[in-house]
Design a protein around this motif. Structure first.
Motif, PDB file in Angstrom:
ATOM      1  N   THR A  34      57.415 -14.770  21.957  1.00  0.00           N
ATOM      2  CA  THR A  34      56.237 -15.619  21.827  1.00  0.00           C
ATOM      3  C   THR A  34      56.486 -16.716  20.797  1.00  0.00           C
ATOM      4  OG1 THR A  34      55.303 -14.129  20.170  1.00  0.00           O
ATOM      5  CG2 THR A  34      54.593 -13.809  22.429  1.00  0.00           C
ATOM      6  N   PRO A  35      55.873 -17.894  21.003  1.00  0.00           N
ATOM      7  CA  PRO A  35      55.967 -18.949  19.992  1.00  0.00           C
ATOM      8  C   PRO A  35      55.072 -18.601  18.807  1.00  0.00           C
ATOM      9  CG  PRO A  35      54.582 -19.669  21.809  1.00  0.00           C
ATOM     10  CD  PRO A  35      55.111 -18.310  22.175  1.00  0.00           C
ATOM     11  N   VAL A  36      55.586 -18.808  17.606  1.00  0.00           N
ATOM     12  CA  VAL A  36      54.848 -18.490  16.380  1.00  0.00           C
ATOM     13  C   VAL A  36      55.243 -19.461  15.279  1.00  0.00           C
ATOM     14  CG1 VAL A  36      54.609 -16.007  16.860  1.00  0.00           C
ATOM     15  CG2 VAL A  36      56.602 -16.837  15.606  1.00  0.00           C
ATOM     16  N   GLY A  37      54.450 -19.472  14.243  1.00  0.00           N
ATOM     17  CA  GLY A  37      54.837 -20.105  12.994  1.00  0.00           C
ATOM     18  C   GLY A  37      55.387 -19.013  12.087  1.00  0.00           C
ATOM     19  N   VAL A  38      56.444 -19.314  11.361  1.00  0.00           N
ATOM     20  CA  VAL A  38      57.072 -18.335  10.474  1.00  0.00           C
ATOM     21  C   VAL A  38      57.214 -18.959   9.096  1.00  0.00           C
ATOM     22  CG1 VAL A  38      59.156 -16.976  10.005  1.00  0.00           C
ATOM     23  CG2 VAL A  38      58.375 -17.285  12.357  1.00  0.00           C
ATOM     24  N   THR A  39      56.947 -18.175   8.075  1.00  0.00           N
ATOM     25  CA  THR A  39      57.233 -18.625   6.713  1.00  0.00           C
ATOM     26  C   THR A  39      58.283 -17.707   6.120  1.00  0.00           C
ATOM     27  OG1 THR A  39      55.430 -17.317   5.743  1.00  0.00           O
ATOM     28  CG2 THR A  39      54.931 -19.594   6.390  1.00  0.00           C
ATOM     29  N   LEU A  40      59.175 -18.289   5.371  1.00  0.00           N
ATOM     30  CA  LEU A  40      60.287 -17.549   4.783  1.00  0.00           C
ATOM     31  C   LEU A  40      60.118 -17.479   3.272  1.00  0.00           C
ATOM     32  CD1 LEU A  40      63.080 -16.220   5.246  1.00  0.00           C
ATOM     33  CD2 LEU A  40      64.074 -18.484   4.861  1.00  0.00           C
ATOM     34  N   ASP A  41      60.257 -16.289   2.735  1.00  0.00           N
ATOM     35  CA  ASP A  41      60.237 -16.057   1.291  1.00  0.00           C
ATOM     36  C   ASP A  41      61.603 -15.482   0.931  1.00  0.00           C
ATOM     37  OD1 ASP A  41      59.892 -15.230  -1.322  1.00  0.00           O
ATOM     38  OD2 ASP A  41      58.022 -14.154  -0.940  1.00  0.00           O
ATOM     39  N   PRO A  42      62.594 -16.351   0.659  1.00  0.00           N
ATOM     40  CA  PRO A  42      63.947 -15.851   0.424  1.00  0.00           C
ATOM     41  C   PRO A  42      64.064 -14.967  -0.813  1.00  0.00           C
ATOM     42  CG  PRO A  42      63.845 -18.215   0.036  1.00  0.00           C
ATOM     43  CD  PRO A  42      62.520 -17.804   0.581  1.00  0.00           C
ATOM     44  N   ALA A  43      63.255 -15.219  -1.829  1.00  0.00           N
ATOM     45  CA  ALA A  43      63.327 -14.399  -3.043  1.00  0.00           C
ATOM     46  C   ALA A  43      62.950 -12.949  -2.747  1.00  0.00           C
ATOM     47  CB  ALA A  43      62.418 -14.976  -4.125  1.00  0.00           C
ATOM     48  N   ILE A  50      51.758 -14.554  11.101  1.00  0.00           N
ATOM     49  CA  ILE A  50      50.374 -14.087  11.119  1.00  0.00           C
ATOM     50  C   ILE A  50      49.903 -13.975  12.563  1.00  0.00           C
ATOM     51  CG2 ILE A  50      49.777 -14.895   8.814  1.00  0.00           C
ATOM     52  CD1 ILE A  50      48.466 -17.334  10.051  1.00  0.00           C
ATOM     53  N   THR A  51      49.117 -12.952  12.817  1.00  0.00           N
ATOM     54  CA  THR A  51      48.597 -12.698  14.160  1.00  0.00           C
ATOM     55  C   THR A  51      47.427 -11.736  14.046  1.00  0.00           C
ATOM     56  OG1 THR A  51      49.223 -12.074  16.417  1.00  0.00           O
ATOM     57  CG2 THR A  51      50.126 -10.727  14.629  1.00  0.00           C
ATOM     58  N   SER A  52      46.733 -11.514  15.139  1.00  0.00           N
ATOM     59  CA  SER A  52      45.655 -10.528  15.110  1.00  0.00           C
ATOM     60  C   SER A  52      46.247  -9.132  15.298  1.00  0.00           C
ATOM     61  CB  SER A  52      44.614 -10.822  16.189  1.00  0.00           C
ATOM     62  OG  SER A  52      45.169 -10.637  17.458  1.00  0.00           O
ATOM     63  N   ALA A  96      50.033 -14.274   3.331  1.00  0.00           N
ATOM     64  CA  ALA A  96      50.657 -14.804   4.552  1.00  0.00           C
ATOM     65  C   ALA A  96      49.941 -16.070   5.019  1.00  0.00           C
ATOM     66  CB  ALA A  96      50.645 -13.742   5.646  1.00  0.00           C
ATOM     67  N   GLU A  97      48.617 -16.073   4.971  1.00  0.00           N
ATOM     68  CA  GLU A  97      47.854 -17.253   5.382  1.00  0.00           C
ATOM     69  C   GLU A  97      48.090 -18.425   4.437  1.00  0.00           C
ATOM     70  OE1 GLU A  97      43.893 -15.654   5.636  1.00  0.00           O
ATOM     71  OE2 GLU A  97      44.137 -15.199   7.776  1.00  0.00           O
ATOM     72  N   ARG A  98      48.201 -18.155   3.133  1.00  0.00           N
ATOM     73  CA  ARG A  98      48.469 -19.215   2.154  1.00  0.00           C
ATOM     74  C   ARG A  98      49.812 -19.874   2.444  1.00  0.00           C
ATOM     75  NH1 ARG A  98      51.491 -20.248  -1.993  1.00  0.00           N
ATOM     76  NH2 ARG A  98      52.456 -18.194  -2.080  1.00  0.00           N
ATOM     77  N   ARG A  99      50.827 -19.068   2.688  1.00  0.00           N
ATOM     78  CA  ARG A  99      52.162 -19.599   2.970  1.00  0.00           C
ATOM     79  C   ARG A  99      52.186 -20.358   4.300  1.00  0.00           C
ATOM     80  NH1 ARG A  99      56.419 -17.678  -0.091  1.00  0.00           N
ATOM     81  NH2 ARG A  99      55.807 -16.209  -1.708  1.00  0.00           N
ATOM     82  N   TYR A 100      51.476 -19.844   5.290  1.00  0.00           N
ATOM     83  CA  TYR A 100      51.392 -20.526   6.583  1.00  0.00           C
ATOM     84  C   TYR A 100      50.745 -21.901   6.404  1.00  0.00           C
ATOM     85  CZ  TYR A 100      50.343 -21.327  11.524  1.00  0.00           C
ATOM     86  OH  TYR A 100      50.266 -21.866  12.784  1.00  0.00           O
ATOM     87  N   TYR A 104      52.519 -25.199   7.694  1.00  0.00           N
ATOM     88  CA  TYR A 104      51.977 -25.721   8.951  1.00  0.00           C
ATOM     89  C   TYR A 104      50.613 -26.372   8.753  1.00  0.00           C
ATOM     90  CZ  TYR A 104      55.700 -22.933  11.057  1.00  0.00           C
ATOM     91  OH  TYR A 104      56.914 -22.401  11.390  1.00  0.00           O
ATOM     92  N   ARG A 105      49.583 -25.573   8.696  1.00  0.00           N
ATOM     93  CA  ARG A 105      48.192 -26.009   8.531  1.00  0.00           C
ATOM     94  C   ARG A 105      47.373 -24.772   8.203  1.00  0.00           C
ATOM     95  NH1 ARG A 105      45.694 -23.948  12.864  1.00  0.00           N
ATOM     96  NH2 ARG A 105      46.862 -23.712  14.772  1.00  0.00           N
ATOM     97  N   VAL A 106      46.127 -24.977   7.816  1.00  0.00           N
ATOM     98  CA  VAL A 106      45.257 -23.828   7.563  1.00  0.00           C
ATOM     99  C   VAL A 106      45.068 -23.098   8.888  1.00  0.00           C
ATOM    100  CG1 VAL A 106      42.951 -23.094   6.853  1.00  0.00           C
ATOM    101  CG2 VAL A 106      44.105 -24.959   5.634  1.00  0.00           C
ATOM    102  N   PRO A 107      45.372 -21.800   8.925  1.00  0.00           N
ATOM    103  CA  PRO A 107      45.254 -21.077  10.196  1.00  0.00           C
ATOM    104  C   PRO A 107      43.803 -20.902  10.618  1.00  0.00           C
ATOM    105  CG  PRO A 107      45.834 -19.563   8.435  1.00  0.00           C
ATOM    106  CD  PRO A 107      45.850 -20.948   7.846  1.00  0.00           C
ATOM    107  N   ALA A 108      43.600 -20.864  11.923  1.00  0.00           N
ATOM    108  CA  ALA A 108      42.269 -20.592  12.457  1.00  0.00           C
ATOM    109  C   ALA A 108      41.893 -19.161  12.110  1.00  0.00           C
ATOM    110  CB  ALA A 108      42.268 -20.784  13.968  1.00  0.00           C
ATOM    111  N   PRO A 109      40.629 -18.914  11.808  1.00  0.00           N
ATOM    112  CA  PRO A 109      40.223 -17.540  11.513  1.00  0.00           C
ATOM    113  C   PRO A 109      40.425 -16.648  12.737  1.00  0.00           C
ATOM    114  CG  PRO A 109      38.421 -19.093  11.098  1.00  0.00           C
ATOM    115  CD  PRO A 109      39.535 -19.852  11.726  1.00  0.00           C
ATOM    116  N   THR A 110      40.943 -15.471  12.505  1.00  0.00           N
ATOM    117  CA  THR A 110      41.115 -14.514  13.592  1.00  0.00           C
ATOM    118  C   THR A 110      40.467 -13.203  13.187  1.00  0.00           C
ATOM    119  OG1 THR A 110      43.248 -13.811  12.723  1.00  0.00           O
ATOM    120  CG2 THR A 110      43.289 -15.467  14.445  1.00  0.00           C
TER     121      THR A 110
END
Length: 119
Positions: A34-43, A50-52, A96-100, A104-110
């Motif tokens: 599936t297509p998704v947005g991903v955030t990476l925290d290398p530290a 993020i998903t429902s 996760a939402e903060r990093r997204y 990308y953008r503020v995620p839609a509420p789920t």
């Protein structure tokens, strides 16, 4: 390559805004991509999606713990494979939402949001 060995070009690529794919395994073992947005925290060694909680990808990740995320931009690509942990505690979801939102953008509420992470 582990993230601890990642070079600056790898980290720069993962800071750029690109759509990614998440691959999980269905109950029959076939891939679910599936297509998704991903955030990476290398530290922390974490990639977040993020998903429902009730989505197929969250259920697959929770059931098998096996995931891969891939980001591509022309001839550049990077795949991260690892073990998934599905989290639905408010602090993990908020992080996760903060990093997204930063990438990308503020995620839609789920309803019943959850956060998956790997490796």
């Amino acid at each position: 390559m582990g993230m601890e060995l990642a070079g600056e070009s790898f980290l720069t690529f993962w800071r750029e805004r690109h759509l990614c794919t998440l691959t999980t395994l269905r109950p029959d073992g076939s891939p679910h991509v599936t297509p998704v947005g991903v955030t990476l925290d290398p530290a922390a060694g974490i990639a977040r999606v993020i998903t429902s909680r009730d989505s197929r990808k969250a259920r697959n990740a929770a059931a098998t713990g096996r995931v891969a995320v891939c980001q591509i931009d022309g001839r550049r690509w990077s795949t991260l494979e690892g073990r998934a942990v599905v989290r639905d505690d408010p602090a993990a979801v908020a992080e996760a939402e903060r990093r997204y939102a930063e990438r990308y953008r503020v995620p839609a509420p789920t309803p019943a949001a959850s956060s998956s992470r790997s490796p």
